[in-house]
Enzyme design. Sequence first.
Site, mmCIF file in Angstrom:
data_model
loop_
_atom_site.group_PDB
_atom_site.id
_atom_site.type_symbol
_atom_site.label_atom_id
_atom_site.label_comp_id
_atom_site.label_asym_id
_atom_site.label_seq_id
_atom_site.Cartn_x
_atom_site.Cartn_y
_atom_site.Cartn_z
ATOM 1 N N ASP A 1 -8.881 -1.280 -8.116
ATOM 2 C CA ASP A 1 -8.121 -1.479 -6.724
ATOM 3 C C ASP A 1 -7.712 -2.943 -6.717
ATOM 4 O O ASP A 1 -6.563 -3.065 -6.271
ATOM 5 C CB ASP A 1 -9.343 -1.230 -5.646
ATOM 6 C CG ASP A 1 -8.481 -1.333 -4.404
ATOM 7 O OD1 ASP A 1 -7.327 -0.950 -4.377
ATOM 8 O OD2 ASP A 1 -9.184 -1.369 -3.251
ATOM 9 N N HIS B 1 -7.307 7.062 -2.747
ATOM 10 C CA HIS B 1 -8.088 6.087 -2.279
ATOM 11 C C HIS B 1 -7.203 5.222 -1.212
ATOM 12 O O HIS B 1 -8.131 4.725 -0.246
ATOM 13 C CB HIS B 1 -8.633 4.932 -3.182
ATOM 14 C CG HIS B 1 -7.535 3.758 -3.448
ATOM 15 N ND1 HIS B 1 -6.797 3.938 -4.237
ATOM 16 C CD2 HIS B 1 -7.692 2.506 -2.899
ATOM 17 C CE1 HIS B 1 -5.972 2.854 -4.375
ATOM 18 N NE2 HIS B 1 -6.690 1.909 -3.573
ATOM 19 N N ASP B 2 -5.819 5.265 -1.077
ATOM 20 C CA ASP B 2 -5.194 4.515 0.077
ATOM 21 C C ASP B 2 -4.323 5.331 0.772
ATOM 22 O O ASP B 2 -3.552 4.827 1.489
ATOM 23 C CB ASP B 2 -4.648 3.313 -0.327
ATOM 24 C CG ASP B 2 -5.246 1.990 -0.480
ATOM 25 O OD1 ASP B 2 -6.378 1.904 0.304
ATOM 26 O OD2 ASP B 2 -5.074 1.101 -1.238
ATOM 27 N N HIS C 1 0.745 -1.051 0.029
ATOM 28 C CA HIS C 1 0.062 -0.038 0.032
ATOM 29 C C HIS C 1 0.727 1.290 -0.049
ATOM 30 O O HIS C 1 0.980 2.116 0.930
ATOM 31 C CB HIS C 1 -1.023 0.031 1.191
ATOM 32 C CG HIS C 1 -2.131 -0.870 0.874
ATOM 33 N ND1 HIS C 1 -2.281 -2.060 1.758
ATOM 34 C CD2 HIS C 1 -3.135 -0.828 0.053
ATOM 35 C CE1 HIS C 1 -3.449 -2.877 1.266
ATOM 36 N NE2 HIS C 1 -3.809 -1.983 0.341
ATOM 37 N N ASN C 2 1.561 1.430 -1.155
ATOM 38 C CA ASN C 2 2.499 2.798 -1.318
ATOM 39 C C ASN C 2 1.694 3.328 -2.525
ATOM 40 O O ASN C 2 0.807 3.134 -2.984
ATOM 41 C CB ASN C 2 3.822 2.186 -1.470
ATOM 42 C CG ASN C 2 4.017 1.405 -2.260
ATOM 43 O OD1 ASN C 2 3.414 1.189 -3.634
ATOM 44 N ND2 ASN C 2 4.940 0.199 -2.276
ATOM 45 N N SER C 3 2.660 4.426 -3.027
ATOM 46 C CA SER C 3 1.997 5.051 -4.040
ATOM 47 C C SER C 3 1.984 4.390 -5.467
ATOM 48 O O SER C 3 1.332 4.800 -6.215
ATOM 49 C CB SER C 3 2.728 6.812 -4.047
ATOM 50 O OG SER C 3 4.090 6.380 -4.665
ATOM 51 N N THR C 4 2.889 3.502 -5.400
ATOM 52 C CA THR C 4 2.784 2.716 -6.638
ATOM 53 C C THR C 4 1.668 1.953 -6.816
ATOM 54 O O THR C 4 0.809 1.821 -8.019
ATOM 55 C CB THR C 4 3.866 1.649 -6.603
ATOM 56 O OG1 THR C 4 5.116 2.358 -6.336
ATOM 57 C CG2 THR C 4 3.949 0.968 -7.972
ATOM 58 N N HIS C 5 0.903 1.362 -5.542
ATOM 59 C CA HIS C 5 -0.393 0.858 -5.813
ATOM 60 C C HIS C 5 -1.431 1.887 -6.218
ATOM 61 O O HIS C 5 -2.173 1.541 -6.998
ATOM 62 C CB HIS C 5 -0.656 0.194 -4.652
ATOM 63 C CG HIS C 5 -2.183 -0.175 -4.399
ATOM 64 N ND1 HIS C 5 -2.743 -1.191 -5.023
ATOM 65 C CD2 HIS C 5 -3.210 0.501 -3.378
ATOM 66 C CE1 HIS C 5 -4.049 -1.332 -4.880
ATOM 67 N NE2 HIS C 5 -4.373 -0.349 -3.874
ATOM 68 N N GLN D 1 -3.135 -16.849 -3.164
ATOM 69 C CA GLN D 1 -3.883 -16.275 -4.411
ATOM 70 C C GLN D 1 -4.942 -17.079 -5.035
ATOM 71 O O GLN D 1 -5.713 -16.394 -5.577
ATOM 72 C CB GLN D 1 -2.554 -16.177 -5.213
ATOM 73 C CG GLN D 1 -1.611 -14.998 -5.098
ATOM 74 C CD GLN D 1 -2.238 -13.551 -5.067
ATOM 75 O OE1 GLN D 1 -2.730 -13.284 -6.142
ATOM 76 N NE2 GLN D 1 -2.020 -12.946 -4.112
HETATM 77 P P1 5GP Z 1 -7.429 -1.602 -0.686
HETATM 78 O O1 5GP Z 1 -6.735 -1.510 0.609
HETATM 79 O O2 5GP Z 1 -6.127 -1.769 -1.690
HETATM 80 O O3 5GP Z 1 -7.901 -0.279 -1.169
HETATM 81 O O4 5GP Z 1 -8.215 -2.484 -1.161
HETATM 82 C C1 5GP Z 1 -8.039 -3.939 -1.539
HETATM 83 C C2 5GP Z 1 -7.800 -5.140 -0.503
HETATM 84 O O5 5GP Z 1 -7.698 -6.237 -1.073
HETATM 85 C C3 5GP Z 1 -6.628 -4.901 0.493
HETATM 86 O O6 5GP Z 1 -7.137 -5.168 1.665
HETATM 87 C C4 5GP Z 1 -5.666 -5.825 0.045
HETATM 88 O O7 5GP Z 1 -4.996 -6.187 0.844
HETATM 89 C C5 5GP Z 1 -6.610 -6.753 -0.592
HETATM 90 N N1 5GP Z 1 -5.671 -7.479 -1.705
HETATM 91 C C6 5GP Z 1 -5.320 -6.728 -3.023
HETATM 92 N N2 5GP Z 1 -4.626 -7.743 -3.761
HETATM 93 C C7 5GP Z 1 -4.534 -8.752 -3.324
HETATM 94 C C8 5GP Z 1 -3.949 -10.043 -3.422
HETATM 95 O O8 5GP Z 1 -3.512 -10.273 -4.627
HETATM 96 N N3 5GP Z 1 -4.018 -10.970 -2.425
HETATM 97 C C9 5GP Z 1 -4.872 -11.015 -1.497
HETATM 98 N N4 5GP Z 1 -4.930 -11.964 -0.499
HETATM 99 N N5 5GP Z 1 -5.249 -9.579 -0.922
HETATM 100 C C10 5GP Z 1 -5.122 -8.811 -1.779
HETATM 101 MN MN MN Z 2 -6.349 -0.017 -2.638
#
Ligand code: 5GP
Ligand code: MN
Length: 737
Positions: free
Chosen positions: A634, A513-514, A473-477, A686
């Site tokens: 997201d 958003h994050d 959860h950094n700016s790349t995301h 996954q």
């Molecule tokens: P975000 O916090 O990014 O707005 O919401 C997305 C949620 O889905 C986050 O809680 C993040 O941890 C989860 N998430 C996103 N991608 C993956 C993934 O590939 N695997 C798992 N297990 N969780 C993910």
């Molecule tokens: Mn997100």
Amino acid sequence: DRGQSRPPSTNCVIDHGIRCFFLFLLQVLLVFAKEDSQSNGFCWACEKANFRCSMARTPESALECFSEKHHDLVIIDHRHSRHFDAEALCRVCHVDVSVLTCAHFLRPDREEASVMPLINAGFNRRYVENANMMACYNELLQLEHGEVRAQFKLRAGNAIFTALEQSQEAIEITSEDQIIQYVNPAYESIMGYQQGELIGKEIIEVPKSEKNKPDLLETINSCIRKGKEWQGIYYAKKKNGDITYVTWLKCLGETAVCVCLDSSCEINFQTSDTQDAFLSFFFFSPESGSSQRRHSSMARIHSMTIEAPITKVINIINAAQESSPMPVAEALDRVLEILRTTELYSPQLGTKDEDPHTNDLVGGLMTDGLRRLSGNEYIFSTKQPHHIPSHLTTPLSLNDIPPRIAQTMENEDSWDFDIFNLEAATIKRPLTYLGLKIFSRFGVCEFLNCPEATLRSWLQVIEANYHSSNSYHNSTHAADVLHATAYFLCKERVKQSLDPTDEVAALIAATVHDVDHPGRTNSFLCNAGSELAILYNDTAVLESHHAALAFQITTRDDKCNIFKNIERNEYRTLRQAIIDMVLATEMTKHFEHVNKFVNSINKPLAALEENGVSILTSPENRILVKRMLIKCADISNPCRPQELCIEWAGRISEEYFAQTDEEKRQGLPVVMPVFDRNTCSIPKSQISFIDYFITDMFDAWDAFADLPNLMQHLDNNFKYWKGLDERKLHSLRPPPE
Ligand code: 5GP
Ligand code: MN
């Protein structure tokens, strides 16, 4: 055969009622001290007449039996006064219940005496001893058609008027010539008239709605004159004239009975089995408490002035149930049970023995803190929002982006765009650069009437508030979600559905958003009793914070306030849309958002032949599209090209591992035990994530936006994780050969 021997029914309400009362078998009590030919004669006659018959030998057993069954007819042997006092027994029975016919008989050899003492005791017939079975049978028939029937009429009349008086439906009874003879209290209160204003008046004098056909009353009248029934819908106005009521009329012979109902229960009377609705209404006697209670509670719901749509739905189903065959009614019961839950859009979580990865994801992402509390305090790494770091304040415009960076963004409009290249080229500041490029492509500055310098400052300060120390959860995301959002906004269906405000809102929402994400989940923050969890009451803690902080940062300083030059109303709309989208990324509401999208958009679109623009552009549905869009952006990682997908999986796993490490260190509950760096199978996690959250959502989004390349990648990535898992590998990649 008793039914067949009844006189043919006339078109009279009371007669109809009597028939219903008669559906219960007539009960007879014979009180005979000793069995003899006379008692046998009555027993046989009861059998022939199809009456239910009990026999008592003593006054005590007679009273006991009577108090249990309340017989309609009691025949007491008065021939042998030495056995018991028949007159005393008759008196007791009469005191007990007013509806009773007693017979008494006299031995033929006795001298005639006055029947007056017998009448005073409550006997109303005298039978001279005659054991002939046919004579007994004839006596019973005469009793039934005389005294018993008359008693039934009285009882029916009482019950009907009790029902009318207590009914929550408005009822009006008129004579044949349309003179109002009776209105019940509900009629007075619903229609706003007093009895005195109506009784004796012609119904024509009561205001009617223009919705009726002009000759409706004439039609009804002619029906009545011919002794026929009329039923249908008749609109009447309340006294104050402002609300139109739907009226259901049934005219039977001499009387017209009118049931007025609030239009919300129109359905009650449009079902094919109207008669049932009508009759059931008439025949609950004061004792039938349950149906009455149900009725009045329904009426209370009907009278609610502000009805939620779900209440309307439940009312419609309730009404439809009444005229449905058993299997349908039972199925509707189950439907109602589901509809009455508050969590309509969240699937019931599976049992414990399911896959632990799914369990942990569900526990970690789908529950908020309200179920998991602990007293520990989690200290945020940044208490004060970051300002723009001084080394970043050098002027930067789209035109003077270093060529090396510009190059990495060349295919920014492609799904296969590599965000990690940009991350490296910008030294972990991809959001500012990609933001400048994408916002300019969508003309955001023009829309907001804001200088590019303001946008640049804004992007910089937002990016500065992402934690570069988070592995995921950094700016790349954020830049990745912005990229996916921009990509989705270019899809034909999405363009048809959204307007420019929606587009700008989506781009801004994706960017922020994050923001200030601590690299920990909501559950963790709640368990740790963090300041944010306290502030937001353990509810959508992070998402609330991201949205709130974004607006704080933006509006705190004019230099980065991209909203400064837009009109107040435009700002309100934009702000509302941004907040809604950021909050939609909260995973506890995942299924709610996906299911609403499918039910309100996918299904109606699939049912249509043409393109259904009205479905796409209604304000409610645009909200659902925007929520789905940002949700898909997201968590679109599993739909990215394999290498990117693997990198993201590594990053989210590392962030979860770090959380588990900290939970253990601090003695907090471990929210997702499978994400333990020593034991975790990343492929399994996954696979579970894709199975549980991704597949259905992207099926729906693909059906809407047409994204075959994403679905191909998803399929490919899923197979990749399956392949690793089949080889029992826990790592991101297979070991080198
Ligand atoms: P975000 O916090 O990014 O707005 O919401 C997305 C949620 O889905 C986050 O809680 C993040 O941890 C989860 N998430 C996103 N991608 C993956 C993934 O590939 N695997 C798992 N297990 N969780 C993910
Ligand atoms: Mn997100």
